[in-house]
Motif scaffolding. Structure first.
Motif, PDB file in Angstrom:
ATOM      1  N   ILE A 210      15.410  39.349  37.044  1.00  0.00           N
ATOM      2  CA  ILE A 210      16.477  38.293  36.787  1.00  0.00           C
ATOM      3  C   ILE A 210      16.046  37.083  36.414  1.00  0.00           C
ATOM      4  CG2 ILE A 210      18.802  37.453  37.606  1.00  0.00           C
ATOM      5  CD1 ILE A 210      17.667  40.120  39.583  1.00  0.00           C
ATOM      6  N   ARG A 211      16.227  36.777  35.073  1.00  0.00           N
ATOM      7  CA  ARG A 211      15.469  35.393  34.666  1.00  0.00           C
ATOM      8  C   ARG A 211      16.739  34.437  34.477  1.00  0.00           C
ATOM      9  NH1 ARG A 211      11.425  32.853  32.401  1.00  0.00           N
ATOM     10  NH2 ARG A 211      11.947  31.534  30.275  1.00  0.00           N
ATOM     11  N   HIS A 212      16.353  33.062  35.183  1.00  0.00           N
ATOM     12  CA  HIS A 212      17.482  32.276  35.151  1.00  0.00           C
ATOM     13  C   HIS A 212      18.778  32.895  36.101  1.00  0.00           C
ATOM     14  CE1 HIS A 212      14.552  30.043  32.815  1.00  0.00           C
ATOM     15  NE2 HIS A 212      15.005  30.377  31.545  1.00  0.00           N
ATOM     16  N   PRO A 213      18.770  33.102  37.055  1.00  0.00           N
ATOM     17  CA  PRO A 213      19.817  33.836  37.639  1.00  0.00           C
ATOM     18  C   PRO A 213      21.113  32.787  37.771  1.00  0.00           C
ATOM     19  CG  PRO A 213      17.754  33.972  39.255  1.00  0.00           C
ATOM     20  CD  PRO A 213      17.534  33.107  38.160  1.00  0.00           C
ATOM     21  N   GLY A 214      22.076  33.091  37.471  1.00  0.00           N
ATOM     22  CA  GLY A 214      23.335  32.333  37.079  1.00  0.00           C
ATOM     23  C   GLY A 214      23.281  31.558  35.948  1.00  0.00           C
ATOM     24  N   GLY A 215      22.048  31.603  35.242  1.00  0.00           N
ATOM     25  CA  GLY A 215      22.064  30.783  33.825  1.00  0.00           C
ATOM     26  C   GLY A 215      21.408  29.302  34.383  1.00  0.00           C
TER      27      GLY A 215
ATOM     28  N   ASN B 287      25.833  41.496  49.417  1.00  0.00           N
ATOM     29  CA  ASN B 287      25.146  41.517  48.059  1.00  0.00           C
ATOM     30  C   ASN B 287      23.997  40.652  48.111  1.00  0.00           C
ATOM     31  OD1 ASN B 287      24.409  41.879  45.169  1.00  0.00           O
ATOM     32  ND2 ASN B 287      26.549  41.278  44.693  1.00  0.00           N
ATOM     33  N   ILE B 288      22.968  41.061  47.858  1.00  0.00           N
ATOM     34  CA  ILE B 288      21.789  40.176  47.715  1.00  0.00           C
ATOM     35  C   ILE B 288      21.917  38.883  46.823  1.00  0.00           C
ATOM     36  CG2 ILE B 288      20.342  41.389  46.229  1.00  0.00           C
ATOM     37  CD1 ILE B 288      18.887  39.944  49.627  1.00  0.00           C
ATOM     38  N   SER B 289      22.601  39.218  45.715  1.00  0.00           N
ATOM     39  CA  SER B 289      22.735  38.137  44.791  1.00  0.00           C
ATOM     40  C   SER B 289      23.587  36.937  45.184  1.00  0.00           C
ATOM     41  CB  SER B 289      23.564  38.757  43.414  1.00  0.00           C
ATOM     42  OG  SER B 289      22.624  39.844  42.945  1.00  0.00           O
ATOM     43  N   ASN B 290      24.188  37.121  46.330  1.00  0.00           N
ATOM     44  CA  ASN B 290      24.938  36.098  46.652  1.00  0.00           C
ATOM     45  C   ASN B 290      24.289  34.826  47.071  1.00  0.00           C
ATOM     46  OD1 ASN B 290      27.158  37.356  45.700  1.00  0.00           O
ATOM     47  ND2 ASN B 290      28.035  38.004  47.624  1.00  0.00           N
ATOM     48  N   ASP B 291      23.506  35.221  48.194  1.00  0.00           N
ATOM     49  CA  ASP B 291      22.848  34.228  49.016  1.00  0.00           C
ATOM     50  C   ASP B 291      21.144  34.048  48.824  1.00  0.00           C
ATOM     51  OD1 ASP B 291      22.229  36.437  50.173  1.00  0.00           O
ATOM     52  OD2 ASP B 291      22.685  35.500  52.292  1.00  0.00           O
ATOM     53  N   ARG B 292      20.721  34.918  47.820  1.00  0.00           N
ATOM     54  CA  ARG B 292      19.218  35.050  47.864  1.00  0.00           C
ATOM     55  C   ARG B 292      18.933  34.834  46.338  1.00  0.00           C
ATOM     56  NH1 ARG B 292      19.430  34.692  52.582  1.00  0.00           N
ATOM     57  NH2 ARG B 292      18.021  35.475  54.100  1.00  0.00           N
ATOM     58  N   VAL B 293      19.350  35.517  45.372  1.00  0.00           N
ATOM     59  CA  VAL B 293      19.109  35.299  44.136  1.00  0.00           C
ATOM     60  C   VAL B 293      19.638  34.155  43.515  1.00  0.00           C
ATOM     61  CG1 VAL B 293      19.186  36.768  41.864  1.00  0.00           C
ATOM     62  CG2 VAL B 293      18.887  38.134  43.651  1.00  0.00           C
ATOM     63  N   GLY B 294      21.027  34.069  43.351  1.00  0.00           N
ATOM     64  CA  GLY B 294      21.540  33.001  42.805  1.00  0.00           C
ATOM     65  C   GLY B 294      21.833  31.722  43.793  1.00  0.00           C
ATOM     66  N   ASP B 295      21.959  30.716  42.997  1.00  0.00           N
ATOM     67  CA  ASP B 295      22.431  29.271  43.729  1.00  0.00           C
ATOM     68  C   ASP B 295      23.817  29.557  44.219  1.00  0.00           C
ATOM     69  OD1 ASP B 295      23.443  26.714  44.393  1.00  0.00           O
ATOM     70  OD2 ASP B 295      22.049  25.885  42.884  1.00  0.00           O
ATOM     71  N   PRO B 296      24.005  29.590  45.451  1.00  0.00           N
ATOM     72  CA  PRO B 296      25.535  29.860  45.826  1.00  0.00           C
ATOM     73  C   PRO B 296      26.711  28.662  45.269  1.00  0.00           C
ATOM     74  CG  PRO B 296      23.926  29.654  47.817  1.00  0.00           C
ATOM     75  CD  PRO B 296      23.085  29.339  46.508  1.00  0.00           C
ATOM     76  N   ARG B 297      26.155  27.718  44.896  1.00  0.00           N
ATOM     77  CA  ARG B 297      27.145  26.550  44.167  1.00  0.00           C
ATOM     78  C   ARG B 297      27.781  27.425  43.004  1.00  0.00           C
ATOM     79  NH1 ARG B 297      23.465  21.481  44.149  1.00  0.00           N
ATOM     80  NH2 ARG B 297      21.999  23.050  43.606  1.00  0.00           N
ATOM     81  N   VAL B 298      27.028  28.336  42.264  1.00  0.00           N
ATOM     82  CA  VAL B 298      27.806  29.009  40.961  1.00  0.00           C
ATOM     83  C   VAL B 298      27.588  30.379  41.085  1.00  0.00           C
ATOM     84  CG1 VAL B 298      27.291  26.992  39.559  1.00  0.00           C
ATOM     85  CG2 VAL B 298      25.594  28.643  39.665  1.00  0.00           C
ATOM     86  N   GLY B 299      26.462  30.979  42.039  1.00  0.00           N
ATOM     87  CA  GLY B 299      26.435  32.239  42.049  1.00  0.00           C
ATOM     88  C   GLY B 299      25.332  32.825  40.726  1.00  0.00           C
ATOM     89  N   THR B 300      25.175  34.230  40.595  1.00  0.00           N
ATOM     90  CA  THR B 300      24.845  34.651  39.455  1.00  0.00           C
ATOM     91  C   THR B 300      25.979  35.315  38.582  1.00  0.00           C
ATOM     92  OG1 THR B 300      24.553  36.858  40.820  1.00  0.00           O
ATOM     93  CG2 THR B 300      22.800  35.678  40.790  1.00  0.00           C
ATOM     94  N   LEU B 301      25.385  35.692  37.422  1.00  0.00           N
ATOM     95  CA  LEU B 301      26.607  35.901  36.373  1.00  0.00           C
ATOM     96  C   LEU B 301      26.566  37.376  36.551  1.00  0.00           C
ATOM     97  CD1 LEU B 301      25.529  33.906  33.044  1.00  0.00           C
ATOM     98  CD2 LEU B 301      27.294  33.497  34.787  1.00  0.00           C
TER      99      LEU B 301
END
Length: 455
Positions: free
Chosen positions: A432-437, A122-136
């Protein structure tokens, strides 16, 4: 959701899947010609009518279904890591429905069996979101719950009172009946049962659990339903795709829902409102048993005796093209509200529109647009801040810093090209605005492609 690079297939799962594949393959080549040959663009199935065998089997009470969903996600800009990458995830599903009235003479009775296989990244896991918290949310909704085979459906369904009373027992997921929605968008925030995405204890497809659901039609347009679902986190684990024992059960999830399906000006609509209650203990997201922030006191987070939430959903077609009600504009909105003591997300809202048959030359194609808001529980934010304070970490770039999450916004624009009756290709673009909040993460653009096929 869980990611498992290891593919697991237990002995019983291997036998079931091998049998299903062999049966489908054998039936697909039984005889040469029929009204719906393989790859006929007007057939709902890629392999056609199996020379008439498919219809013959259905008349006798056996229907086979096989489907595929593949999703591509590429980061076009922004996100936690803006180095270009492309990820691919997919799912195969093989199912059989048995009409027990035709097969055994059991009036208004049926049995369903489905196995699924998921794979990919999933592109969200390591590119879109911070891996410490991920995306919502997730830019590839079909990813999740591990890359392996699962028993997704195994249930018996019985109807009574001229089909007004519908009872379903066996193994399946909450989202099949409660808080349901179509899954044509690629972003998870607009696909399927949203309670399962944010509630933490509600397991959607492809996870199954032991369940009983009772539905009663109050009128031809209005029905009420209630369910009792095994709350067993071990069912989500890799390697437990074919687990049938109840070991690990913590309690039950009890959803109730009222569903109204009217025709407004001759156009179909669906209005849902529901509530869920979990009997299992749940962990507070902030405080210990003394009412102090557990991240600072070092004590265990206090336990709540239950967990609950609400949802509603509206889907209504509002226009048609001439006398053709299969074309036109449909609007939808969904919302969920969750327990602020125990849940990461306290509320979610989305709204969107889908227009089918925008072009006369392409009456089956559809174009969709949707936006969503996913809001993190303020107590969860306080816990992250308390943890950073206790550890003396204040720099976001410090690996030990716990990112503070607030609100994530998602938007998707897609166009579904119905290449044939059995194949749809749906390119899309997501914002995606503010990925993972997390406000420190740059807003992200994702290019997607969703492929849906029925065999």
């Amino acid at each position: 959701m869980q990611d498992s690079r290891q593919r697991y297939l237990g002995p019983s799962g291997l036998q079931a899947c091998t049998f299903t594949f062999a049966l489908l393959s054998g039936l697909a080549v039984v005889s040469p010609a029929s009204a719906m040959d393989a790859f006929d663009s007007q057939s709902p199935y890629m392999f056609g009518n199996w020379g008439g065998t498919r219809d013959d089997l259905a008349q006798r009470g056996v229907e086979f279904n096989a489907s595929y969903v593949g999703e591509v996600g590429a980061n076009l800009g922004g996100g936690y890591d803006n180095s270009r990458a492309t990820r691919y995830s997919d799912q195969f599903a093989f199912g059989a429905k048995f009409d027990l009235q035709k097969l055994l003479g059991w009036h208004d009775a049926a049995f369903q069996l489905t196995v699924t296989d998921r794979n990919g990244d999933n592109i969200s896991n390591d590119r879109v979101g911070d891996p410490r918290v991920g995306t919502l949310s997730s830019s590839q909704e079909v990813w999740g719950r591990g890359s392996h085979w699962r028993l997704t459906q195994m249930f018996y369904q019985q109807k009574f009172l001229d089909q007004r009373l519908d009872i379903k027992v066996g193994r399946f997921g909450e989202g099949e009946d409660f808080n349901t929605y179509d899954c044509d968008f690629q972003n998870l925030a607009f696909c399927g049962s949203q309670v399962g995405n944010w509630g933490g204890i509600w397991y959607n497809w492809p996870v199954s659990q032991w369940t009983a659901r009772v539905k009663y039609a109050l009128t031809p347009e209005l029905y009420a339903q209630i369910g009792a679902y095994e709350q067993n986190p071990s069912n989500t684990e890799s390697g437990n795709g074919f687990k049938l024992s109840g070991s690990g059960t913590e309690g039950a999830v009890l959803p109730v829902e009222l569903v109204w399906q009217p025709h407004v000006n001759g156009l179909p609509g669906e209005y849902r409102a529901g509530y869920y209650y979990s009997t299992a203990d749940a962990k507070d997201v902030l405080k210990d048993s003394n009412g102090q922030p557990a991240a600072i006191s070092g004590n265990d987070y206090r336990s709540a005796s239950s967990k609950h939430g609400f949802w509603f959903g509206v889907k209504q077609q509002v226009t048609q093209v001439g006398a053709d009600t299969s074309r036109g504009l449909s609007l939808f909105t969904m919302a969920t509200v969750h327990d602020k003591k125990t849940n990461l997300v306290d509320h979610y809202v989305s709204a969107g529109a889908v227009y089918k048959g925008l072009l006369d030359a392409r009456p089956l194609d559809d174009i969709g647009f949707a936006v969503s808001l996913i809001h993190v529980n303020p107590s969860y934010r306080k816990n992250a801040k308390a943890s950073n304070l206790f550890n003396g970490v204040y720099d976001y770039d410090d690996p030990s810093y716990m990112p503070v999450q607030d609100t994530e916004y998602n938007a998707e624009l897609n166009y579904g090209v119905h290449v044939t009756q059995w194949l749809t290709v749906r390119p899309n673009v997501q914002y995606i605005r503010h990925p993972g909040g997390v406000t420190q993460v740059d807003d992200a653009w994702v290019g997607g492609l969703k492929i849906q096929a029925s065999f």
